[in-house]
Design a protein around this motif. Structure first.
Motif, short mmCIF file in Angstrom:
data_model
loop_
_atom_site.label_atom_id
_atom_site.label_comp_id
_atom_site.label_asym_id
_atom_site.label_seq_id
_atom_site.Cartn_x
_atom_site.Cartn_y
_atom_site.Cartn_z
N ILE A 26 0.85 -1.21 0.00
CA ILE A 26 0.00 0.00 0.00
C ILE A 26 0.87 1.25 0.00
O ILE A 26 0.65 2.19 -0.77
CB ILE A 26 -0.94 0.00 1.22
CG1 ILE A 26 -1.98 -1.10 1.11
CG2 ILE A 26 -1.64 1.37 1.36
CD1 ILE A 26 -2.81 -1.29 2.37
N MET A 27 1.90 1.26 0.86
CA MET A 27 2.77 2.43 0.97
C MET A 27 3.56 2.65 -0.32
O MET A 27 3.74 3.79 -0.77
CB MET A 27 3.72 2.30 2.16
CG MET A 27 2.99 2.28 3.51
SD MET A 27 4.09 2.13 4.95
CE MET A 27 4.85 3.74 4.98
N ASN A 28 4.01 1.57 -0.93
CA ASN A 28 4.73 1.68 -2.20
C ASN A 28 3.82 2.19 -3.32
O ASN A 28 4.24 3.01 -4.15
CB ASN A 28 5.33 0.33 -2.60
CG ASN A 28 6.53 -0.05 -1.73
OD1 ASN A 28 7.16 0.82 -1.13
ND2 ASN A 28 6.84 -1.33 -1.67
N PHE A 29 2.59 1.70 -3.32
CA PHE A 29 1.62 2.12 -4.35
C PHE A 29 1.37 3.63 -4.25
O PHE A 29 1.41 4.36 -5.24
CB PHE A 29 0.30 1.36 -4.19
CG PHE A 29 -0.78 1.84 -5.09
CD1 PHE A 29 -0.80 1.50 -6.45
CD2 PHE A 29 -1.79 2.66 -4.62
CE1 PHE A 29 -1.80 1.95 -7.28
CE2 PHE A 29 -2.79 3.13 -5.45
CZ PHE A 29 -2.80 2.78 -6.79
N ILE A 30 1.09 4.08 -3.03
CA ILE A 30 0.83 5.51 -2.83
C ILE A 30 2.09 6.32 -3.13
O ILE A 30 2.03 7.39 -3.75
CB ILE A 30 0.35 5.78 -1.40
CG1 ILE A 30 -0.96 5.04 -1.13
CG2 ILE A 30 0.13 7.28 -1.16
CD1 ILE A 30 -1.39 5.07 0.32
N GLY A 31 3.24 5.79 -2.71
CA GLY A 31 4.50 6.47 -2.98
C GLY A 31 4.76 6.65 -4.46
O GLY A 31 5.27 7.69 -4.89
N GLU A 32 4.42 5.65 -5.26
CA GLU A 32 4.59 5.76 -6.72
C GLU A 32 3.72 6.87 -7.29
O GLU A 32 4.14 7.62 -8.17
CB GLU A 32 4.25 4.42 -7.38
CG GLU A 32 5.30 3.34 -7.24
CD GLU A 32 6.60 3.75 -7.92
OE1 GLU A 32 6.54 4.26 -9.06
OE2 GLU A 32 7.66 3.55 -7.31
#
Length: 328
Positions: A26-32
């Motif tokens: 989730i954090m990686n997705f939002i970070g992207e």
């Protein structure tokens, strides 16, 4: 894409029943998604003149620490300038004004000494004013010698002493007025001297903040406040003025609540213990002479503020638990 705007409050995601891998995804997705956004701002609490009413300054990432450093160096510069003004011997204009006072003092005191000598008295100066002693055979008369005089001579001497005291009182009044006038002249000069001496440093620091007009205004305002405080504190005596000088110079404070210099995009923060303190921040205290005190430098930001312009992920079960404890 429902991501927040750069300067808005963070988007909140409340999650539960998750694994660390899912949270990471989730954090990686939002970070992207946030890679398309500009870098987050630094957030500072600053004191300009009233420490009980700090202001919020937002500026480009990394500039918060630069502002704090500039204020610290500027304060050190003012300390150096003021010390040199009070204690330096190579400031021509200041020396001329002080010489004027000293010459006028000498003229008045010498006139009083001459008049005292003509009336048969030895005049001595001290911290408490002037002392008149009768002269006998070219030497100061002792108390024993005075007691052996006849009543008429005693009365004559005491009468003359009263006259000399009145004259001395007028001299002291003139000296007091002169010191006030000279102090006012020096205040006008110190205003020019301090402003001129600090100008290049202020211009240098202001030049660093072309992208942040609020920071420029802040630097210019605290400089003006410091200079005004130094003028108001000035009495020619560095020891007497030291406390007021320190208060004037170190009134300004900068606390970098959120430093984003190492962030290339808005933050994505996970808070698994969303208490009031963890979300909003806290204020620390220190013991000073047996009582607790604080200032703007002891304010710490919580995750809600650190994630400003980005995303804050909260654990639902922890949020519910903390909500119940808040209500209780």
């Amino acid at each position: 894409d429902t991501l927040s705007l750069h300067d808005a409050l963070p988007i909140l995601y409340i999650i539960d029943d998750f694994s660390k891998d899912k949270l990471k995804d989730i954090m990686n997705f939002i970070g992207e998604k946030y890679k398309k956004r500009s870098k987050p701002c630094d957030i500072c609490f600053v004191v300009e003149n009233d420490e009980k009413h700090p202001q919020v300054l937002k500026m480009p990432a990394g500039f918060g620490e630069i502002l704090k450093s500039c204020v610290t160096k500027l304060q050190a510069k003012y300390v150096q300038i003021v010390y040199e003004f009070y204690n330096g011997n190579d400031i021509k204009e200041k020396n001329e004004i002080l010489d004027e006072l000293e010459n006028e003092k000498n003229i008045l005191v010498q006139h009083l000494i001459k008049r005292a000598s003509e009336e048969g008295f030895d005049l001595k100066t001290g911290d408490n004013g002037f002392t008149f002693t009768p002269i006998k055979d070219g030497k100061s008369m002792s108390e024993k010698e005075f007691d052996l005089l006849g009543e008429e001579k005693k009365d004559n001497i005491l009468s003359k002493i009263e006259d000399m005291k009145k004259m001395a009182h007028k001299v002291i009044e003139k000296l007091a007025v002169m010191e006030i006038e000279i102090t006012e002249k020096l205040k006008k000069f110190i205003a020019i001297y301090v402003k001129t001496s600090a100008k290049s440093t202020i211009d240098e620091y202001v030049g660093l903040f072309k992208e942040c007009s609020d920071a420029i205004t802040y630097l210019e305002n605290i400089s003006g406040n410091i200079e005004l405080g130094l003028i108001e504190a000035y009495t020619m005596n560095f020891t007497d003025d030291q406390a007021k000088i320190k208060a004037s110079i170190y009134k300004a404070k900068v606390n970098v609540l959120v430093d984003n210099k190492n962030e290339s995009k808005p933050r994505v923060i996970y808070d698994d213990d969303p208490s009031v303190i963890n979300l909003l921040g806290n204020i620390e205290y220190e013991n000073k002479s047996g009582s607790y005190a604080t200032d703007v430098s002891h304010i710490n930001a919580g995750s809600l503020i650190k994630a400003s312009g980005g995303c804050l992920i909260l654990k639902a079960s922890s949020l519910l638990s903390n909500s119940l404890s808040y209500h209780y």
